[in-house]
Design a protein around this motif. Structure first.
Motif, short mmCIF file in Angstrom:
data_model
loop_
_atom_site.label_atom_id
_atom_site.label_comp_id
_atom_site.label_asym_id
_atom_site.label_seq_id
_atom_site.Cartn_x
_atom_site.Cartn_y
_atom_site.Cartn_z
N PRO A 140 -7.76 -52.22 46.55
CA PRO A 140 -8.21 -53.36 47.36
C PRO A 140 -8.35 -54.68 46.58
CG PRO A 140 -9.58 -51.43 47.80
CD PRO A 140 -8.72 -51.11 46.61
N PHE A 141 -8.42 -54.58 45.26
CA PHE A 141 -8.61 -55.77 44.43
C PHE A 141 -7.30 -56.30 43.86
CE2 PHE A 141 -12.40 -53.12 44.17
CZ PHE A 141 -13.33 -54.00 44.70
N LEU A 142 -6.19 -55.68 44.23
CA LEU A 142 -4.88 -56.04 43.71
C LEU A 142 -4.00 -56.55 44.83
CD1 LEU A 142 -4.29 -52.83 41.56
CD2 LEU A 142 -5.28 -55.00 40.79
N CYS A 143 -3.18 -57.53 44.52
CA CYS A 143 -2.19 -58.03 45.48
C CYS A 143 -0.82 -57.57 44.99
CB CYS A 143 -2.26 -59.55 45.57
SG CYS A 143 -1.11 -60.23 46.76
N GLY A 144 -0.33 -56.50 45.58
CA GLY A 144 0.95 -55.96 45.18
C GLY A 144 2.12 -56.71 45.78
N VAL A 145 3.15 -56.89 44.97
CA VAL A 145 4.36 -57.60 45.38
C VAL A 145 5.56 -56.71 45.11
CG1 VAL A 145 5.81 -59.61 44.90
CG2 VAL A 145 3.33 -59.84 44.82
N ASP A 146 6.47 -56.65 46.07
CA ASP A 146 7.75 -55.95 45.86
C ASP A 146 8.55 -56.79 44.87
OD1 ASP A 146 10.23 -54.73 45.93
OD2 ASP A 146 10.56 -55.10 48.07
N VAL A 147 8.78 -56.24 43.69
CA VAL A 147 9.46 -57.00 42.63
C VAL A 147 10.93 -56.61 42.50
CG1 VAL A 147 7.36 -57.50 41.34
CG2 VAL A 147 8.63 -55.41 40.83
N THR A 148 11.46 -55.99 43.55
CA THR A 148 12.88 -55.65 43.54
C THR A 148 13.65 -56.64 44.40
OG1 THR A 148 12.64 -54.12 45.41
CG2 THR A 148 12.39 -53.20 43.20
N GLY A 149 14.89 -56.88 44.06
CA GLY A 149 15.74 -57.77 44.84
C GLY A 149 16.15 -58.99 44.04
N ALA A 150 16.70 -59.95 44.74
CA ALA A 150 17.18 -61.18 44.10
C ALA A 150 16.01 -61.94 43.48
CB ALA A 150 17.89 -62.05 45.13
N GLU A 151 16.25 -62.45 42.27
CA GLU A 151 15.20 -63.13 41.51
C GLU A 151 14.51 -64.24 42.29
OE1 GLU A 151 15.78 -65.79 37.79
OE2 GLU A 151 15.60 -63.72 37.06
N GLU A 152 15.26 -65.07 42.98
CA GLU A 152 14.67 -66.18 43.73
C GLU A 152 13.79 -65.68 44.88
OE1 GLU A 152 14.49 -69.57 43.26
OE2 GLU A 152 15.24 -68.96 41.30
N GLU A 153 14.21 -64.60 45.54
CA GLU A 153 13.40 -64.03 46.62
C GLU A 153 12.10 -63.46 46.06
OE1 GLU A 153 15.66 -61.14 48.80
OE2 GLU A 153 17.25 -62.58 49.25
N VAL A 154 12.21 -62.75 44.95
CA VAL A 154 11.01 -62.17 44.34
C VAL A 154 10.08 -63.28 43.86
CG1 VAL A 154 10.11 -60.69 42.51
CG2 VAL A 154 12.22 -60.06 43.68
N ALA A 155 10.62 -64.34 43.28
CA ALA A 155 9.81 -65.48 42.85
C ALA A 155 9.06 -66.08 44.04
CB ALA A 155 10.68 -66.53 42.17
N GLY A 156 9.70 -66.13 45.18
CA GLY A 156 9.04 -66.62 46.39
C GLY A 156 7.88 -65.72 46.80
N ARG A 157 8.09 -64.40 46.70
CA ARG A 157 7.01 -63.46 47.04
C ARG A 157 5.84 -63.58 46.06
NH1 ARG A 157 11.54 -60.01 48.46
NH2 ARG A 157 11.48 -58.87 46.49
N ILE A 158 6.17 -63.73 44.78
CA ILE A 158 5.12 -63.90 43.77
C ILE A 158 4.37 -65.20 44.03
CG2 ILE A 158 4.65 -64.29 41.31
CD1 ILE A 158 7.12 -62.45 40.75
N SER A 159 5.08 -66.26 44.32
CA SER A 159 4.46 -67.56 44.60
C SER A 159 3.51 -67.47 45.79
CB SER A 159 5.56 -68.60 44.87
OG SER A 159 4.99 -69.83 45.20
N ARG A 160 3.93 -66.82 46.86
CA ARG A 160 3.06 -66.68 48.03
C ARG A 160 1.84 -65.82 47.71
NH1 ARG A 160 8.15 -66.66 50.11
NH2 ARG A 160 8.30 -64.38 50.28
#
Length: 171
Positions: A140-160
């Motif tokens: 519950p204290f972690l914000c998990g991000v799918d880090v697979t896929g195109a670099e720019e898409e993943v960067a967008g997910r990390i940014s959000r």
């Protein structure tokens, strides 16, 4: 039975606003700009290239990298990227206290000690989504991000995810 590494909670602890401001000053970080911290080896597995793409997208966030490795974040030429090598103990804990969010978009890890140190320091954590499954109590204290896929898409997910973590007022 699974027993995780221990964390020195007298060393890795939350900061108050004054302590955070003083730590930012010592490390030369922008006082009014959010600071995202990465601690670890500067290698592909840890998601460092993904953070390069994220930092390039987000000049409004300071990215502090503590560690060393094959990838040199200073070579990216991004004004919002700072690198700190050879930090340990109190100096490393001080850098955690200077940050607003911890980021570790890695793959193939369990529940890394740096995530535990970030949590003990009171930081929201943005990490690869598989880390969130390592310890159900910590999830519950972690914000998990799918880090697979195109670099720019993943960067967008990390940014959000960083934006979400910064907006969360539970800290």
């Amino acid at each position: 039975q699974l027993v995780f590494n221990g964390v020195d909670t007298e060393l890795f602890r939350p900061s108050d606003q004054g302590e955070r401001a003083a730590a930012r000053s010592r490390f030369g970080l922008e006082p009014l700009q959010p600071a995202a911290l990465f601690v670890g080896r500067f290698v592909e597995k840890k998601g460092v290239a993904l953070l390069r793409a994220t930092a390039a997208k987000r000049p409004d966030i300071t990215f502090a990298f503590a560690g060393w490795g094959l990838i040199d974040p200073l070579a990216w030429g991004l004004a919002n990227v700072h690198v700190f090598s050879d930090l340990a103990g109190e100096r490393l804990a001080d850098l955690y206290r200077a940050a607003d969010v911890f980021v570790l978009p890695s793959q193939g890890e369990g529940f890394p000690l740096v995530v535990q140190e970030a949590l003990a320091s009171g930081l929201p954590v943005v990490c690869g989504d598989e880390i969130t499954t390592a310890d159900a109590d910590a999830a519950p204290f972690l914000c998990g991000v799918d880090v697979t896929g195109a670099e720019e898409e993943v960067a967008g997910r990390i940014s959000r995810a960083i934006d979400h973590a910064l907006a969360d007022d539970r800290r």
